[in-house]
Design a protein around this motif. Structure first.
Motif, PDB file in Angstrom:
ATOM      1  N   UNK A  23       3.069 -50.771  49.942  1.00 12.97           N
ATOM      2  CA  UNK A  23       2.381 -51.229  51.153  1.00 12.97           C
ATOM      3  C   UNK A  23       1.198 -52.140  50.844  1.00 12.97           C
ATOM      4  N   UNK A  24       1.038 -52.538  49.594  1.00 11.77           N
ATOM      5  CA  UNK A  24      -0.060 -53.412  49.149  1.00 11.77           C
ATOM      6  C   UNK A  24      -1.426 -52.875  49.567  1.00 11.77           C
ATOM      7  N   UNK A  25      -1.628 -51.578  49.325  1.00 11.72           N
ATOM      8  CA  UNK A  25      -2.889 -50.936  49.703  1.00 11.72           C
ATOM      9  C   UNK A  25      -3.574 -50.264  48.512  1.00 11.72           C
ATOM     10  N   UNK A  26      -3.243 -50.653  47.304  1.00 12.26           N
ATOM     11  CA  UNK A  26      -3.806 -50.001  46.127  1.00 12.26           C
ATOM     12  C   UNK A  26      -5.332 -50.071  46.094  1.00 12.26           C
ATOM     13  N   UNK A  27      -5.888 -51.225  46.390  1.00  9.28           N
ATOM     14  CA  UNK A  27      -7.348 -51.390  46.359  1.00  9.28           C
ATOM     15  C   UNK A  27      -8.010 -50.495  47.405  1.00  9.28           C
ATOM     16  N   UNK A  28      -7.410 -50.427  48.573  1.00  7.70           N
ATOM     17  CA  UNK A  28      -7.938 -49.582  49.651  1.00  7.70           C
ATOM     18  C   UNK A  28      -7.901 -48.104  49.236  1.00  7.70           C
ATOM     19  N   UNK A  29      -6.768 -47.679  48.681  1.00  4.50           N
ATOM     20  CA  UNK A  29      -6.631 -46.289  48.227  1.00  4.50           C
ATOM     21  C   UNK A  29      -7.654 -45.982  47.129  1.00  4.50           C
ATOM     22  N   UNK A  59      -4.727 -46.743  38.201  1.00  4.78           N
ATOM     23  CA  UNK A  59      -5.308 -48.017  38.633  1.00  4.78           C
ATOM     24  C   UNK A  59      -5.906 -48.762  37.440  1.00  4.78           C
ATOM     25  N   UNK A  60      -6.621 -48.024  36.582  1.00  2.00           N
ATOM     26  CA  UNK A  60      -7.221 -48.658  35.407  1.00  2.00           C
ATOM     27  C   UNK A  60      -6.160 -49.232  34.483  1.00  2.00           C
ATOM     28  N   UNK A  61      -5.056 -48.507  34.292  1.00  2.00           N
ATOM     29  CA  UNK A  61      -3.967 -49.006  33.445  1.00  2.00           C
ATOM     30  C   UNK A  61      -3.388 -50.286  34.016  1.00  2.00           C
ATOM     31  N   UNK A  62      -3.230 -50.331  35.326  1.00  2.00           N
ATOM     32  CA  UNK A  62      -2.679 -51.508  35.990  1.00  2.00           C
ATOM     33  C   UNK A  62      -3.590 -52.716  35.811  1.00  2.00           C
ATOM     34  N   UNK A  63      -4.894 -52.481  35.862  1.00  7.35           N
ATOM     35  CA  UNK A  63      -5.870 -53.563  35.745  1.00  7.35           C
ATOM     36  C   UNK A  63      -6.231 -53.900  34.303  1.00  7.35           C
ATOM     37  N   UNK A  64      -5.730 -53.116  33.341  1.00  2.00           N
ATOM     38  CA  UNK A  64      -6.070 -53.356  31.940  1.00  2.00           C
ATOM     39  C   UNK A  64      -7.473 -52.890  31.600  1.00  2.00           C
ATOM     40  N   UNK A  65      -7.903 -51.799  32.240  1.00  2.00           N
ATOM     41  CA  UNK A  65      -9.244 -51.264  32.028  1.00  2.00           C
ATOM     42  C   UNK A  65      -9.136 -49.894  31.372  1.00  2.00           C
ATOM     43  N   UNK A  66     -10.056 -49.600  30.463  1.00  2.00           N
ATOM     44  CA  UNK A  66     -10.126 -48.274  29.851  1.00  2.00           C
ATOM     45  C   UNK A  66     -11.539 -47.734  30.030  1.00  2.00           C
ATOM     46  N   UNK A  67     -11.652 -46.422  30.123  1.00  2.00           N
ATOM     47  CA  UNK A  67     -12.968 -45.784  30.196  1.00  2.00           C
ATOM     48  C   UNK A  67     -13.457 -45.546  28.777  1.00  2.00           C
TER      49      UNK A  67
END
Length: 180
Positions: free
Chosen positions: A21-27, A100-108
């Motif tokens: 539903x293209x709502x990942x950022x909202x979620x 979400x972090x994996x999708x964006x290429x971000x790690x903590x």
């Protein structure tokens, strides 16, 4: 079944709905808000887990408290309540944010230093260490640890990069002891 596995399944289901539903950022935004509320309000968590409070009362509180959230996130929260899975709520949010972090290429990353780091220093550390773990950037949480004497200790997932003075002294000590 492990709570982590169950939480991951709910997180993955919500993640796939968000993709469709293209709502990942909202979620993500809503779940970060929920995570903050759960961290700062232990009474809410206790209320949701209390056995004498009816399911309808729990759902009413969730629906009224988070009425600005999307219907998909509210439905997921209600589903967790229906199935008496209140205890995995925080873990589910953490699992979703990890996806979400994996999708964006971000790690903590946890960075231990002798003093608090400036934003510029955090950016340089992110730029240096992100490629070493195959990521584009790092979310850095800085911890002050005076026992390091100097330098840094960086923990990304299960990898540790120890460039601290105390770490170097420990390695020298081990080497001297093993060469006796």
């Amino acid at each position: 079944m492990s709570e982590t596995i169950i939480a991951k399944r709910y997180a993955q289901a919500l993640f796939h709905i968000g993709q469709e539903r293209s709502k990942l950022e909202e979620f993500e935004s809503e779940l970060r808000t929920l995570q903050e509320v759960l961290r700062n309000n232990q009474a809410l968590y206790s209320f949701l887990q209390h056995p004498r409070i009816t399911l309808d009362q729990k759902k009413q509180l969730v629906n009224e408290s988070f009425q600005s959230f999307s219907k998909e996130v509210i439905h997921t929260l209600n589903l967790l309540l229906d199935r008496h899975r209140e205890e995995i709520l925080s873990a589910m949010v953490d699992q979703f944010l990890t996806l979400m972090n994996e999708t964006k290429g971000i790690a903590d990353a946890k960075v231990y230093s002798v003093r608090a780091l400036s934003e510029g220093e955090k950016k340089r550390i992110s730029k240096t260490f992100a490629p070493k773990v195959g990521k584009q950037t790092l979310n850095i949480t800085n911890y002050v640890d005076r026992s390091l004497i100097g330098g840094l200790r960086v923990r990304i997932g299960n990898r540790i990069f120890d460039g601290s003075v105390s770490g170097k002294l420990d390695r020298i000590e081990r080497e001297l002891v093993s060469n006796k």
